[in-house]
Each structure stands twice: as structure tokens, then as C-alpha cells.
Design an enzyme around this catalytic site. Structure first.
Site, PDB file in Angstrom:
ATOM      1  N   CYS A  73       1.937   9.081 -15.947  1.00 39.29           N
ATOM      2  CA  CYS A  73       2.630   8.474 -14.814  1.00 39.29           C
ATOM      3  C   CYS A  73       4.032   8.141 -15.293  1.00 39.29           C
ATOM      4  CB  CYS A  73       1.896   7.227 -14.329  1.00 39.29           C
ATOM      5  SG  CYS A  73       2.795   6.318 -13.050  1.00 39.29           S
ATOM      6  N   HIS A 160       1.341  19.716 -11.360  1.00 35.11           N
ATOM      7  CA  HIS A 160       2.270  19.670 -10.225  1.00 35.11           C
ATOM      8  C   HIS A 160       2.480  21.064  -9.665  1.00 35.11           C
ATOM      9  CE1 HIS A 160       3.822  15.504 -10.617  1.00 35.11           C
ATOM     10  NE2 HIS A 160       3.472  15.670 -11.882  1.00 35.11           N
ATOM     11  N   GLU A 209       1.263  12.496  -3.978  1.00 36.29           N
ATOM     12  CA  GLU A 209       0.632  12.318  -5.280  1.00 36.29           C
ATOM     13  C   GLU A 209      -0.883  12.444  -5.187  1.00 36.29           C
ATOM     14  OE1 GLU A 209       1.948   9.582  -8.249  1.00 36.29           O
ATOM     15  OE2 GLU A 209       3.586   8.885  -6.974  1.00 36.29           O
ATOM     16  N   CYS A 218       7.982   9.511  -7.590  1.00 41.71           N
ATOM     17  CA  CYS A 218       7.019  10.024  -8.573  1.00 41.71           C
ATOM     18  C   CYS A 218       7.806  10.537  -9.763  1.00 41.71           C
ATOM     19  CB  CYS A 218       6.168  11.137  -7.957  1.00 41.71           C
ATOM     20  SG  CYS A 218       4.997  11.884  -9.123  1.00 41.71           S
ATOM     21  N   GLY A 221       6.652  13.870 -11.024  1.00 42.86           N
ATOM     22  CA  GLY A 221       7.004  14.827  -9.985  1.00 42.86           C
ATOM     23  C   GLY A 221       8.474  15.199 -10.033  1.00 42.86           C
TER      24      GLY A 221
END
Length: 273
Positions: A73, A160, A209, A218, A221
Site C-alpha cells: 500500500c 495493477h 482498488e 492510490c 496505482g
């Protein structure tokens, strides 16, 4: 026994952060969902635990709001890095995660840079269920006019897929994101990014997400979108990522590492029952 927590956010991507070095912390998926619930719980996108580590400043665990433990994260790592540096008085923090060792450094007042390491670009690193070109997938994941360009896939310690669209704000992200998240091509499910290239060094980005839905920002991301865009020569090796919650600066440096820089904020403190 009640356990203290901090509510933190990175560009609106919000976290309940629990200090666990004083005792074990093993929440069940139901516990995580209860904490993350924005009506009856504290409310957050992710739950984060800061554990003891033998050869790092801390080991960090992450859970999405749906109760699933995940490997990485980005915004959460930035927040934890800021906490660890505030505690130690140092300008660097070494953080162990399930996705590998990350280094956080001070980058200004409440600004933190995190070396997220090199991206995973091979199909089995994402992972995909079968071999495909991750630079531009030759698979139609969802039928919609906005998705005319093939998406790219990148792992930043979590999977992703990034779609390049003409107008992010006109794209039905919840409809597409929720379907693509669980597409059988992604055995671990996937975070779904929607990127609009504004300039050679600027990208508008929204991310659905995995396990959390559409969030304000994110971090992984943003890293994945920069890498995916750079691989297609849509941008250079660095760009400002314009997210709903604010801006992140992402650089894919000469060593092949992805560096993420952005703010960290503390909202309030409390106790978990």
C-alpha cells in the site's frame, strides 16, 4: 483490552494505523471489515499494523477494507514512514512488507518519499492466469467505448491493470472497475487504474482498488500508471499524478526503481475496543 490507533491519510486515502510492537495483533477478516466500516466502525480504506522487525525499523502489514491482507500500500507506507521518522528523529525509515523492503525518506514538511523498488513487468509477476504481453494486453477485459486502447499491467507488490482513456471523469469507473477487478485473467484479483495523459509529465488518474473500491488516491496505482504509460512512450520517466485527493510525484529512476513522493497526515487518535 483497548488498543490505541491513529487515523491517517495520504491524499484522502485513509488508514487506521495500529502500533503492535507491544503485543500480538491478529484481526480476523470480520474484525477488519468492522473497523473499516464507515457507519458503525472507525472507517478506512485500509487497516495497517506496525510490527517489530529484526533488521528494519518496522514490519508492516496491510488489510483492505474487505478484510483481505495484501502485500503493498503506497500511501499507507508513506504514512508509516512519516510516523517512524517522527519517532526516531531520523530522516530515513526501513520498512519490511510482504512485498519486500521499502525505504522511506523525508522530502519536506510532512512530505515523504518511498523507494517502492522495481516494478514487476512479467506476466507471472502480476500475476496473470496465462502468458500475455503486459505492455499492451491482447485481451478484451470489458466492452466499453472508453476502453479503445489496450491496457497495461504492472505489479508494485500488488497487481495493477491500467487503462488509458480520453476522459477519466466521463468514464464509468465503478461499473468497469468492479467487473475487471474479478476478471479470471487475474487470479489474485486486480487494482484497476484509469489514466488520462494530460502532458508528457502529467497524468490524471483514478483507481478502483481491489477490496476497497474507488478511493481518493492510490499510491501503488500511481506508480503502476507511470510505469505503464512510460513503457508505451506516452510520458517520460517521471510525472505528476493528479488524483482525486491531490498530487503525487512518481519517478521511474535510472536504477529501475519507482520513487513515490507525497504528503502524510494524521487525522485523529482513538482506541479500538
Amino acid at each position: 483490552m483497548a488498543r490505541p490507533f491513529l487515523k491517517m491519510n495520504g491524499l484522502g486515502n485513509d488508514f487506521v494505523v495500529v502500533e503492535t510492537r507491544s503485543g500480538p495483533f491478529a484481526p480476523t477478516p470480520a474484525d477488519v471489515r468492522a473497523i473499516a466500516d464507515r457507519t458503525s466502525g472507525v472507517g478506512c480504506d485500509q487497516l495497517i499494523a506496525i510490527d517489530k522487525a529484526e533488521d528494519a525499523d518496522a514490519r508492516v502489514r496491510f488489510w483492505n477494507a474487505d478484510g483481505e491482507e495484501v502485500g503493498a500500500c503506497g500511501n499507507g507506507t508513506r504514512c508509516v514512514g512519516w510516523l517512524l521518522m517522527q519517532s526516531s528523529g531520523k530522516d530515513e525509515a526501513v520498512i519490511e512488507t510482504r512485498a519486500g523492503r521499502l525505504i522511506a525518506t523525508r522530502a519536506g514538511e510532512r512530505l515523504v518519499s518511498v523507494d517502492m523498488g522495481p516494478p514487476g513487468l512479467d506476466w507471472d509477476q502480476i500475476p496473470l492466469a496465462a502468458e500475455h504481453d503486459t505492455r499492451a494486453l491482447d485481451v478484451a477485459l470489458f466492452d466499453h467505448p472508453a476502453l479503445s486502447a489496450a491496457p497495461g499491467c504492472v505489479s508494485m507488490g500488488n497487481p495493477h491493470v491500467v487503462f488509458f482513456v480520453d476522459d477519466v471523469d466521463a468514464t464509468p469507473i465503478a461499473t468497469i472497475g468492479s467487473a475487471v477487478e474479478v476478471h479470471p485473467l487475474f487470479p489474485e484479483h486486480v487494482n484497476v487504474g484509469f489514466a488520462q495523459v494530460l502532458a508528457p509529465d502529467r497524468i490524471r488518474l483514478r483507481v478502483w482498488e481491489r477490496g476497497a473500491g474507488l478511493t481518493q488516491a492510490c499510491g501503488t496505482g500511481a506508480c503502476a500508471a507511470l510505469v505503464a504509460a512510460s513503457r508505451r512512450d506516452l510520458v517520460g520517466r517521471h510525472a505528476v499524478m493528479v488524483l482525486d485527493g491531490g498530487e503525487l510525484h512518481i519517478e521511474w529512476d535510472d536504477r529501475g526503481h519507482v520513487i513515490m513522493t507525497g504528503p502524510a497526515a494524521v487525522d485523529f487518535a482513538g482506541e479500538l475496543p
